[in-house]
Design a protein around this motif. Structure first.
Motif, short mmCIF file in Angstrom:
data_model
loop_
_atom_site.label_atom_id
_atom_site.label_comp_id
_atom_site.label_asym_id
_atom_site.label_seq_id
_atom_site.Cartn_x
_atom_site.Cartn_y
_atom_site.Cartn_z
N THR A 16 -14.68 -29.36 18.19
CA THR A 16 -15.89 -29.68 18.13
C THR A 16 -16.96 -29.19 17.22
O THR A 16 -18.11 -29.55 16.83
CB THR A 16 -16.68 -29.19 19.45
N TYR A 19 -18.99 -31.67 14.77
CA TYR A 19 -20.20 -31.99 15.42
C TYR A 19 -21.19 -30.79 15.06
O TYR A 19 -22.52 -31.32 14.60
CB TYR A 19 -20.09 -32.29 16.78
N TRP A 20 -20.94 -29.67 15.53
CA TRP A 20 -22.17 -28.62 15.31
C TRP A 20 -22.30 -28.21 13.83
O TRP A 20 -23.53 -28.15 13.46
CB TRP A 20 -21.78 -27.30 16.01
N PHE A 41 -18.34 -39.36 22.92
CA PHE A 41 -18.71 -37.99 23.19
C PHE A 41 -18.62 -37.26 24.26
O PHE A 41 -18.51 -38.05 25.29
CB PHE A 41 -20.29 -38.11 23.00
N PRO A 42 -18.25 -35.91 24.71
CA PRO A 42 -18.24 -34.83 23.61
C PRO A 42 -17.13 -35.39 22.56
O PRO A 42 -16.32 -35.95 23.01
CB PRO A 42 -18.21 -33.73 24.16
N PRO A 43 -17.07 -34.71 21.43
CA PRO A 43 -15.95 -35.03 20.64
C PRO A 43 -14.59 -34.45 21.14
O PRO A 43 -14.57 -33.34 21.75
CB PRO A 43 -16.34 -34.10 19.21
N ILE A 87 -32.35 -36.44 28.76
CA ILE A 87 -31.09 -37.09 28.09
C ILE A 87 -31.42 -38.20 27.17
O ILE A 87 -32.08 -39.25 27.42
CB ILE A 87 -30.07 -37.67 29.21
N ARG A 95 -24.83 -40.74 25.11
CA ARG A 95 -25.72 -39.90 25.64
C ARG A 95 -25.77 -38.62 25.47
O ARG A 95 -24.53 -37.89 25.51
CB ARG A 95 -26.07 -40.38 27.04
N LEU A 96 -26.74 -37.83 24.93
CA LEU A 96 -26.88 -36.40 24.66
C LEU A 96 -27.97 -35.64 25.62
O LEU A 96 -29.08 -35.97 25.77
CB LEU A 96 -27.01 -35.95 23.12
N MET A 97 -27.28 -34.78 26.17
CA MET A 97 -28.45 -33.72 26.86
C MET A 97 -29.10 -33.20 25.89
O MET A 97 -28.54 -32.75 24.74
CB MET A 97 -27.61 -32.73 27.45
N THR A 98 -30.44 -32.84 25.99
CA THR A 98 -31.35 -32.46 24.99
C THR A 98 -32.60 -31.50 25.52
O THR A 98 -32.64 -31.83 26.98
CB THR A 98 -31.59 -33.57 23.98
N LEU A 130 -29.79 -29.90 18.76
CA LEU A 130 -30.35 -31.06 18.59
C LEU A 130 -31.38 -31.44 19.64
O LEU A 130 -31.13 -31.75 20.76
CB LEU A 130 -29.34 -32.23 18.48
N LEU B 122 -17.33 -27.47 27.97
CA LEU B 122 -18.05 -28.62 27.49
C LEU B 122 -19.53 -28.36 27.87
O LEU B 122 -20.61 -28.79 27.37
CB LEU B 122 -17.31 -29.85 27.88
N GLN B 125 -21.11 -25.87 26.05
CA GLN B 125 -21.78 -26.15 24.48
C GLN B 125 -22.70 -27.28 24.40
O GLN B 125 -23.63 -27.15 23.61
CB GLN B 125 -20.29 -26.83 23.97
N PHE B 126 -22.55 -28.38 25.36
CA PHE B 126 -23.36 -29.69 24.97
C PHE B 126 -24.62 -29.65 25.99
O PHE B 126 -25.18 -30.66 25.81
CB PHE B 126 -22.42 -30.75 25.26
N GLU B 127 -24.49 -28.86 27.13
CA GLU B 127 -25.76 -28.99 28.08
C GLU B 127 -26.51 -27.81 28.22
O GLU B 127 -27.75 -27.81 28.22
CB GLU B 127 -25.24 -29.66 29.53
N TYR B 130 -29.82 -26.63 26.21
CA TYR B 130 -30.86 -27.37 26.46
C TYR B 130 -31.70 -27.09 27.70
O TYR B 130 -32.50 -27.69 28.08
CB TYR B 130 -30.56 -28.89 26.30
N THR B 132 -30.37 -26.59 30.90
CA THR B 132 -29.76 -27.00 32.06
C THR B 132 -29.02 -25.78 32.92
O THR B 132 -27.88 -25.59 32.84
CB THR B 132 -28.88 -28.06 31.97
N LEU B 141 -31.37 -34.83 37.47
CA LEU B 141 -31.59 -35.79 36.50
C LEU B 141 -31.57 -37.21 36.70
O LEU B 141 -32.51 -38.21 36.35
CB LEU B 141 -30.74 -35.43 35.23
N LEU B 239 -19.60 -34.13 33.01
CA LEU B 239 -20.84 -33.90 32.56
C LEU B 239 -21.93 -34.78 32.99
O LEU B 239 -21.66 -36.07 32.92
CB LEU B 239 -20.92 -33.53 31.03
N SER B 241 -24.86 -35.44 31.93
CA SER B 241 -25.29 -36.29 30.75
C SER B 241 -24.55 -37.57 30.60
O SER B 241 -24.95 -38.24 29.91
CB SER B 241 -25.43 -35.42 29.44
N GLN B 242 -23.26 -37.58 30.84
CA GLN B 242 -22.55 -38.77 30.63
C GLN B 242 -22.35 -39.66 31.93
O GLN B 242 -21.41 -40.49 31.78
CB GLN B 242 -20.89 -38.17 30.20
#
Lengths: 136, 379
Positions: A16, A19-20, A41-43, A87, A95-98, A130, B122, B125-127, B130, B132, B141, B239, B241-242
């Motif tokens: 990953t 990506y970062w 996604f994710p990578p 999202i 889609r990305l959590m944000t 992000l 994962l 890293q990705f949730e 932000y 959650t 969500l 996840l 988000s997916q």
């Protein structure tokens, strides 16, 4: 949790890291599968849709919409309460959590499917996150 | 294939706040009481299924020498999945008597951490960066998308805890029993808009266990065996988000369809439902995905009082996770209530319950498990 705790930041893995690194350089890098033409996604080192390892890195446009969100009252270090967990759906598909920033965390101000734009947020330790905000 | 019978069932003697028992003791008390209910002892058990704690550790603590273990831990629906796996193992002759044992010190954290999300890399890293922080900001969500898509009103969602509290009022062991109104729900603290406190489950300690065995032994062991007619399990995006479509729980639909097919029945044949309810919208998603309501109409079904005491389709008759108990992996308590309703021993016993469906969620809409149970042997 100690009082001087800091916000959670990602710890990239070898798969990953690109990506970062991209986010730190203000680029959203996605993986695109050549055989099945899907964006992943994710990578990871292969395409989860078709199993191919012919994945290439592509840069996303940054155009996105708000797929869903909640307004959280949770206590998280360095987060002002309330805050919006959203999202973002990129125009490329993933889609990305944000976190939705630069807008009141108010359901009257945020709408499902509204247009978003990226906000690159330099957090601690050289890590960039992000975020997104309503498109101006 | 599914010729499995539940011949023993028990929850821990106390549920709610049980801060004087470790998690292993919660598991053990439920396990020993379930065996006593079946007229069996630990020496009769040759298979064990449990989640969270490692199954060999739990077996060792109980003094078991099993020849079969299942440690599948995919969150709240683990019990439904354990039933399915036990049915296969018993049918294959790998074991004869399986103990499915659950206990969680989810509130008090005795012998473990309290509510433990076991975050994956994962997610970290990705949730998590932000905000959650757990189910309140993740499992919720899909609701905003659903409400935007179908126009469900806050008042409709608020009816879920209102109706379930009516069932809890009939259930002495329920954690929350005082009647509430829609106004009370909407006036309760906002946890994560659009979700209010009364639309979130309670957080508790407790345990439960089931003793299951093959059909031919069931009649000797129990006067009221409960038969597993069909079961399902399904796995989706890990996840939240997916999640492919946040207005529809695809994993619920897959698991439910598998169970209905195996059981040879459909939604019209179900007399009683236990639908996982960590939050008020989860039963709405389940009603739609399992075929009890059209898409976008699950909330209306509950608001119509069809699922309330006296209604045509009783749902979550203990008060569910919202009012009865929720230790973290709630599925065991859903199955326990299905068993009680089929045996005729529930606190809020309903009339004419022949077939009950217990449906669980795992993770953040990441997994699902479904059990269709009956007091009659499958024809």
């Amino acid at each position: 949790m100690s009082t001087n705790a800091t916000r959670p930041v990602p710890r990239p893995t070898p798969e990953t890291a690109h990506y970062w690194k991209g986010i730190a350089e203000r680029k959203i890098l996605l993986q695109h599968c050549t055989p099945c033409d899907k964006t992943c996604f994710p990578p990871r080192s292969f395409c989860p849709h078709c199993g191919s390892d012919a994945v290439e890195v592509v840069e996303a446009s940054g155009k996105a919409t708000l797929y869903s969100f909640v307004i959280s009252r949770a206590r998280v270090p360095e987060f002002e309460r309330p805050y919006c967990v959203g999202i973002a759906e990129l125009e490329e598909g993933p889609r990305l959590m944000t976190q939705i920033v630069d807008s009141p965390a108010d359901p009257e101000q945020l709408l499902v499917d509204m247009a978003l734009e990226p906000v690159f947020f330099d957090a601690a330790d050289g890590v960039t996150l992000l975020h997104f905000r309503p498109k101006r | 294939m599914t010729e499995l019978a539940i011949v023993g069932a028990a929850e821990t003697r106390r549920i709610g706040i049980v801060d004087d028992m470790s998690e292993l003791e919660l598991i053990s008390e439920a396990a020993r009481d379930a065996l006593a209910d079946a007229g069996l002892t630990l020496a009769d058990v040759d298979g064990l299924a449990t989640s969270y704690e490692r199954p060999n550790l739990v077996a060792n603590y109980l003094g078991l020498k099993p020849s079969w273990l299942d440690g599948t831990d995919i969150g709240g629906c683990s019990t439904m999945v354990h039933l399915r796996h036990a049915a296969a193992a018993i049918a294959a002759g790998q074991c004869k008597t399986v103990l499915i044992a659950h206990g969680e010190s989810g509130r008090s954290g005795i012998g473990r951490e309290a509510v433990d999300m076991q975050f994956t890399d994962l997610h970290r890293q990705f949730e998590l960066p932000y905000g959650t922080v757990g189910p309140t900001t993740a499992l919720t969500l899909p609701l905003t998308r659903y409400m935007a898509q179908y126009g469900m009103k806050a008042e409709t969602l608020a009816m879920v805890p209102v109706v379930q509290r009516e069932w809890a009022a009939k259930t002495p062991r329920a954690m929350l029993r005082d009647p509430i109104t829609v106004d009370d729900v909407l006036a309760s603290k906002m946890i994560a808009w659009p979700v209010h406190l009364f639309e979130c489950c309670v957080v508790t300690d407790g345990g439960g266990a089931l003793v299951v065995t093959a059909a031919e032994r069931a009649a000797d062991l129990s006067e009221t065996p409960v038969w597993l007619w069909g079961s399902g399990e399904a796995y989706g995006e890990a996840l939240i988000s997916q999640m492919p479509d946040m207005a529809f729980a695809d994993v619920f639909a897959q698991s439910g369809a598998m169970a209905f097919k195996e059981a040879g029945v459909g939604p019209d044949d179900i007399d009683h439902l236990m639908l996982y309810d960590a939050f008020a919208h989860i039963p709405i998603f389940a009603l739609e995905a399992l075929g009890f309501a059209k898409r976008g109409e699950g909330g209306d079904l509950i608001a119509s009082r069809a699922t309330a005491p006296g209604g045509r389709l009783p749902v979550n008759t203990t008060g569910g996770g919202l009012s009865y108990t929720h230790t973290g992996r709630y599925g065991m308590y859903a199955v326990q209530e299905s068993v009680r309703q089929l045996r005729g021993t529930a606190a809020a016993q309903c009339d004419n319950i022949d077939v009950s469906l217990a449906h669980g969620l795992g993770g953040m809409f990441a997994a699902a498990g479904t059990s269709i149970l009956s007091k009659h042997r499958k024809r």
